[in-house]
Design a protein around this motif. Structure first.
Motif, short mmCIF file in Angstrom:
data_model
loop_
_atom_site.label_atom_id
_atom_site.label_comp_id
_atom_site.label_asym_id
_atom_site.label_seq_id
_atom_site.Cartn_x
_atom_site.Cartn_y
_atom_site.Cartn_z
N GLY A 31 -0.54 -3.31 -5.04
CA GLY A 31 0.82 -3.92 -4.44
C GLY A 31 1.05 -5.09 -4.99
N PRO A 32 2.22 -5.73 -5.21
CA PRO A 32 2.39 -6.81 -5.66
C PRO A 32 1.49 -8.10 -5.18
CG PRO A 32 4.49 -5.92 -4.86
CD PRO A 32 3.25 -5.15 -4.31
N GLU A 45 -7.46 -6.74 3.34
CA GLU A 45 -6.80 -7.60 2.07
C GLU A 45 -7.23 -7.08 0.81
OE1 GLU A 45 -6.46 -12.39 1.03
OE2 GLU A 45 -7.37 -11.82 2.90
N ASP A 46 -8.67 -6.82 0.61
CA ASP A 46 -9.34 -6.54 -0.67
C ASP A 46 -8.86 -5.10 -1.00
OD1 ASP A 46 -10.32 -8.76 -1.24
OD2 ASP A 46 -12.46 -7.93 -1.20
N ASP A 47 -8.73 -4.20 -0.24
CA ASP A 47 -8.64 -2.87 -0.39
C ASP A 47 -7.40 -2.41 0.59
OD1 ASP A 47 -10.70 -1.99 -2.38
OD2 ASP A 47 -11.81 -3.32 -0.75
N PRO A 48 -6.05 -2.82 0.27
CA PRO A 48 -4.91 -2.28 1.18
C PRO A 48 -4.65 -0.89 0.55
CG PRO A 48 -4.28 -3.64 -0.54
CD PRO A 48 -5.97 -3.76 -0.59
N ALA A 49 -4.52 -0.15 1.70
CA ALA A 49 -3.96 1.24 1.46
C ALA A 49 -2.51 1.33 0.89
CB ALA A 49 -4.01 2.00 2.92
N PHE A 50 -2.36 2.62 0.04
CA PHE A 50 -1.16 2.83 -0.44
C PHE A 50 -1.11 4.26 -0.78
CE2 PHE A 50 -4.19 2.02 -4.12
CZ PHE A 50 -3.89 3.06 -4.83
N ALA A 51 0.19 4.65 -0.78
CA ALA A 51 0.37 5.91 -0.87
C ALA A 51 0.05 6.58 -2.11
CB ALA A 51 1.86 6.22 -0.95
N ALA A 75 -17.54 0.20 -4.82
CA ALA A 75 -17.35 1.30 -3.68
C ALA A 75 -18.65 1.93 -3.24
CB ALA A 75 -16.60 2.48 -4.39
N MET A 76 -18.91 1.78 -2.04
CA MET A 76 -20.20 2.35 -1.47
C MET A 76 -20.03 3.83 -0.99
SD MET A 76 -22.30 -0.06 -1.27
CE MET A 76 -22.52 -1.79 -1.57
N PRO A 77 -21.09 4.42 -0.82
CA PRO A 77 -21.04 6.01 -0.40
C PRO A 77 -20.22 6.12 0.96
CG PRO A 77 -23.35 5.28 -0.97
CD PRO A 77 -22.64 4.05 -1.06
N GLY A 78 -20.16 5.16 1.73
CA GLY A 78 -19.19 5.26 2.96
C GLY A 78 -18.08 4.48 3.18
N GLY A 79 -17.76 3.61 2.18
CA GLY A 79 -16.71 2.64 2.34
C GLY A 79 -15.94 2.13 0.83
N ALA A 80 -14.83 1.55 0.92
CA ALA A 80 -14.39 0.83 0.16
C ALA A 80 -14.95 -0.52 0.06
CB ALA A 80 -12.77 0.89 0.20
N ALA A 81 -14.60 -1.46 -0.94
CA ALA A 81 -15.01 -2.69 -1.20
C ALA A 81 -14.69 -3.28 -2.56
CB ALA A 81 -16.67 -2.97 -1.05
N GLY A 82 -14.15 -4.67 -2.37
CA GLY A 82 -13.94 -5.17 -3.77
C GLY A 82 -12.91 -4.62 -4.68
N PHE A 83 -12.00 -4.19 -4.12
CA PHE A 83 -11.09 -3.55 -5.00
C PHE A 83 -11.34 -2.14 -5.43
CE2 PHE A 83 -10.11 -7.90 -6.96
CZ PHE A 83 -9.85 -8.58 -5.38
N CYS A 84 -12.27 -1.44 -4.75
CA CYS A 84 -13.01 -0.21 -5.53
C CYS A 84 -12.89 0.85 -4.38
CB CYS A 84 -14.29 -0.59 -5.88
SG CYS A 84 -14.43 -1.51 -7.12
N ILE A 85 -12.37 2.03 -4.66
CA ILE A 85 -12.11 3.19 -3.57
C ILE A 85 -13.22 3.93 -3.71
CG2 ILE A 85 -10.77 4.51 -2.59
CD1 ILE A 85 -9.82 1.74 -2.09
N TYR A 86 -13.07 4.79 -5.14
CA TYR A 86 -14.43 5.61 -5.42
C TYR A 86 -14.99 4.91 -6.39
CZ TYR A 86 -11.97 9.20 -2.64
OH TYR A 86 -11.41 9.89 -1.65
N ASN A 87 -16.45 4.95 -6.42
CA ASN A 87 -17.43 4.47 -7.51
C ASN A 87 -17.49 5.42 -8.65
OD1 ASN A 87 -19.59 3.23 -8.80
ND2 ASN A 87 -20.05 2.24 -6.94
N ASP A 88 -16.49 5.22 -9.62
CA ASP A 88 -16.71 6.05 -10.73
C ASP A 88 -17.73 5.98 -11.55
OD1 ASP A 88 -15.74 4.48 -13.58
OD2 ASP A 88 -15.13 3.58 -11.60
N ALA A 89 -18.32 4.71 -11.66
CA ALA A 89 -19.57 4.64 -12.42
C ALA A 89 -20.90 5.16 -12.05
CB ALA A 89 -20.06 3.04 -12.48
N ALA A 90 -20.98 5.23 -10.53
CA ALA A 90 -22.14 5.95 -9.78
C ALA A 90 -21.87 7.59 -9.98
CB ALA A 90 -22.18 5.54 -8.40
N LEU A 91 -20.42 7.95 -9.90
CA LEU A 91 -20.29 9.32 -10.08
C LEU A 91 -20.56 9.84 -11.33
CD1 LEU A 91 -16.89 9.27 -8.23
CD2 LEU A 91 -18.88 10.73 -7.49
#
Length: 391
Positions: A19-20, A90-96, A134-150
Motif C-alpha cells: 500500500g501507499p 505496520e511492517d506486514d499489513p494485509a492486502f487483498a 519470513a519464518m516458518p510460522g509467521g511473517a516479518a520484515g516485509f516478507c510473507i513467504y520465504n522464497d529463498a528458503a523455499l
C-alpha cells in the motif's frame, strides 16, 4: 565463463504491494525490469521465464500449514489478518491477494532453483525474491513467504547434498538461518549491519547452528557506517574460505540493495559499484566450486529509483555473461519511464563513481583496534574451526 542464464519474471509480481507509503514499493521491481529491457538483457542468450505460483506442497517445505492458512484468510479478507502470525502489522499489513502475490514470487525462486539444478540454466536470477525474514510460522520484515528458503529446500528435495546461501542484505537473513538451523547440508552466510543498531536484532557471530549442525551458520555483524572498503574486506575475509571449505553443489545468493549509502532504512555506506563487485565474486565462486550453478535473488532496497534498479540490472548482466561497464550511460528511454512512474529524475550512469578497492585481510593482518576487524575475527573464531579452517 558464463553459460545459459534464465531470468524469472511475471508482471503480476508487482501485485506484492503493501500500500501507499510502505517502503516496499513494487515500482522498484517494474523499474528494474524496464532497465534490464533497456539494455537488451531480456534477449538471447538470456531466457526470460515465468514460473507458476508455489503451491501448498511447496510452501509446506518451509512454512507451517496453519500459517499458510492464516495468510490465505488475510488475503481473502485483510480485516481477518492475525497479528499472532505477524500479519496486519505496520511492517506486514494485509492486502487483498497477498497469498497469491507472495506465492508467485516464491514460485519464481523455486523455478530458478529447479532450472539450475536440472541444467536448463547455469545461472538463474529472480530479483523479485530474497524475502528472507519470513519464518516458518509467521511473517516479518516485509516478507510473507520465504522464497529463498523455499528455493534451498527444493534443491535439497531434488538431490543437492550441500547448498551455500550467501546473504549480503543490510539486514540479517534470519528466516533462512532459522529454516536450516538444524540442517548440516546448508551453510547460511550473512553479512549485515550489527544487530545492536538494526532490525531484526539477530545475526550475532555466536549464532553458528544447532547441535549436530555446528558451523552451518556464519554471521558477520558490521559496524554502522561501514563503507565499500570495509564491506568488501569483510566479505572476502569470510565468504570465499567458507565456501571452499564447505564444497557446495549449488550457491544461492541474496542481493539486498539496502546496504547502499542512500538507503533510508539502514546505516551502511556501500556504493552500487561495491554491490556490483560482490555480485561478480559470487559468480566467480559458483564457477570455482559448483560448476557454475548459481541462483541469485533480490532482497531489500528502499532507494527505489536511484539504487535498486541499477544494482539488480548489474546482477542480471553478470549472470547473463554480459557485464555492464559501470561508466555506461543509462538509456534516456528508461529515465523517461522513471519520471512517468515516480515524478523523480532517474540516475544517469550505472556507477556511483566509486572504485571498490579494499585491503585483503589475509595480506594486511588484523588490527585489534579496528571495529570492522573485530567483527571479522569474531566470525572467523566462531565458525571457521567447525570447517577445519584457521581463524
Amino acid at each position: 565463463m558464463s553459460g545459459r542464464a534464465q531470468l524469472m519474471w511475471d508482471e503480476a509480481v508487482t501485485g506484492y504491494d503493501f500500500g501507499p507509503g510502505h517502503p516496499m514499493d513494487p515500482v522498484r521491481l517494474a523499474l528494474t525490469m524496464r532497465l534490464v529491457q533497456a539494455y537488451g538483457l531480456d534477449r538471447a542468450p538470456v531466457k526470460v521465464s515465468a514460473a507458476k505460483a508455489a503451491g501448498l506442497s511447496t510452501l509446506r517445505l518451509v512454512h507451517r500449514e496453519d500459517y499458510i492458512d492464516a495468510v490465505r484468510r488475510a488475503s481473502a479478507d485483510p480485516k481477518a489478518a492475525e497479528a499472532a502470525y505477524g500479519l496486519g502489522t505496520e511492517d506486514d499489513p494485509a492486502f487483498a491477494g497477498m497469498h497469491e502475490a507472495s506465492a508467485l514470487i516464491a514460485g519464481q525462486s523455486v523455478g530458478a532453483a529447479e532450472a539450475v539444478w536440472r541444467g536448463d540454466a547455469l545461472h538463474a536470477v529472480n530479483f523479485t525474491g530474497g524475502l528472507h525474514h519470513a519464518m516458518p510460522g509467521g511473517a516479518a520484515g516485509f516478507c510473507i513467504y520465504n522464497d529463498a528458503a523455499l528455493a534451498i529446500a527444493r534443491l535439497l528435495e531434488l538431490g543437492a547434498r550441500r547448498v551455500v546461501y550467501i546473504d549480503v542484505d543490510v539486514h540479517h537473513g534470519d528466516g533462512v538461518q532459522a529454516a536450516f538451523w538444524e540442517d548440516p547440508r546448508v551453510l547460511t552466510i550473512s553479512l549485515h549491519e550489527h544487530p545492536r543498531t538494526l532490525f531484526p536484532q539477530t545475526g550475532w557471530p555466536e549464532e553458528t547452528g544447532a547441535e549436530g549442525a555446528e558451523g552451518s551458520a556464519a554471521n558477520v555483524a558490521l559496524p554502522a557506517g561501514t563503507g565499500d572498503a570495509g564491506w568488501l574486506r569483510a566479505f572476502h575475509a569470510v565468504v570465499p574460505e567458507l565456501v571452499a571449505g564447505f564444497g557446495p553443489d549449488v550457491i544461492v545468493t541474496q542481493h539486498g540493495a539496502d546496504t547502499h549509502f542512500e538507503d533510508p532504512l539502514a546505516h551502511l555506506a556501500v556504493s552500487v559499484d561495491a554491490q556490483r563487485a560482490v555480485a561478480e565474486t559470487c559468480h566467480e565462486l559458483a564457477h570455482a566450486h559448483c560448476e557454475g550453478r548459481w541462483v541469485a535473488l533480490g532482497g531489500g532496497g528502499y532507494a527505489v529509483v536511484d539504487v535498486v534498479p541499477r544494482t539488480w540490472t548489474h546482477l542480471v548482466a553478470i549472470a547473463a555473461g554480459q557485464p555492464l561497464d559501470p561508466a555506461t550511460d543509462i538509456p534516456e528511454e528508461w529515465r523517461q519511464q522513471v519520471y512517468r512512474l515516480t515524478r523523480q529524475q532517474g540516475p544517469r550512469r550505472m556507477t556511483d563513481g566509486r572504485e571498490p578497492v579494499f585491503r585483503d585481510f589475509a595480506d594486511s593482518g588484523y588490527d585489534p583496534a579496528d571495529r570492522l576487524d573485530q567483527a571479522i575475527l569474531a566470525t572467523r573464531r566462531a565458525v571457521f574451526p567447525a570447517h577445519g579452517l584457521l581463524p
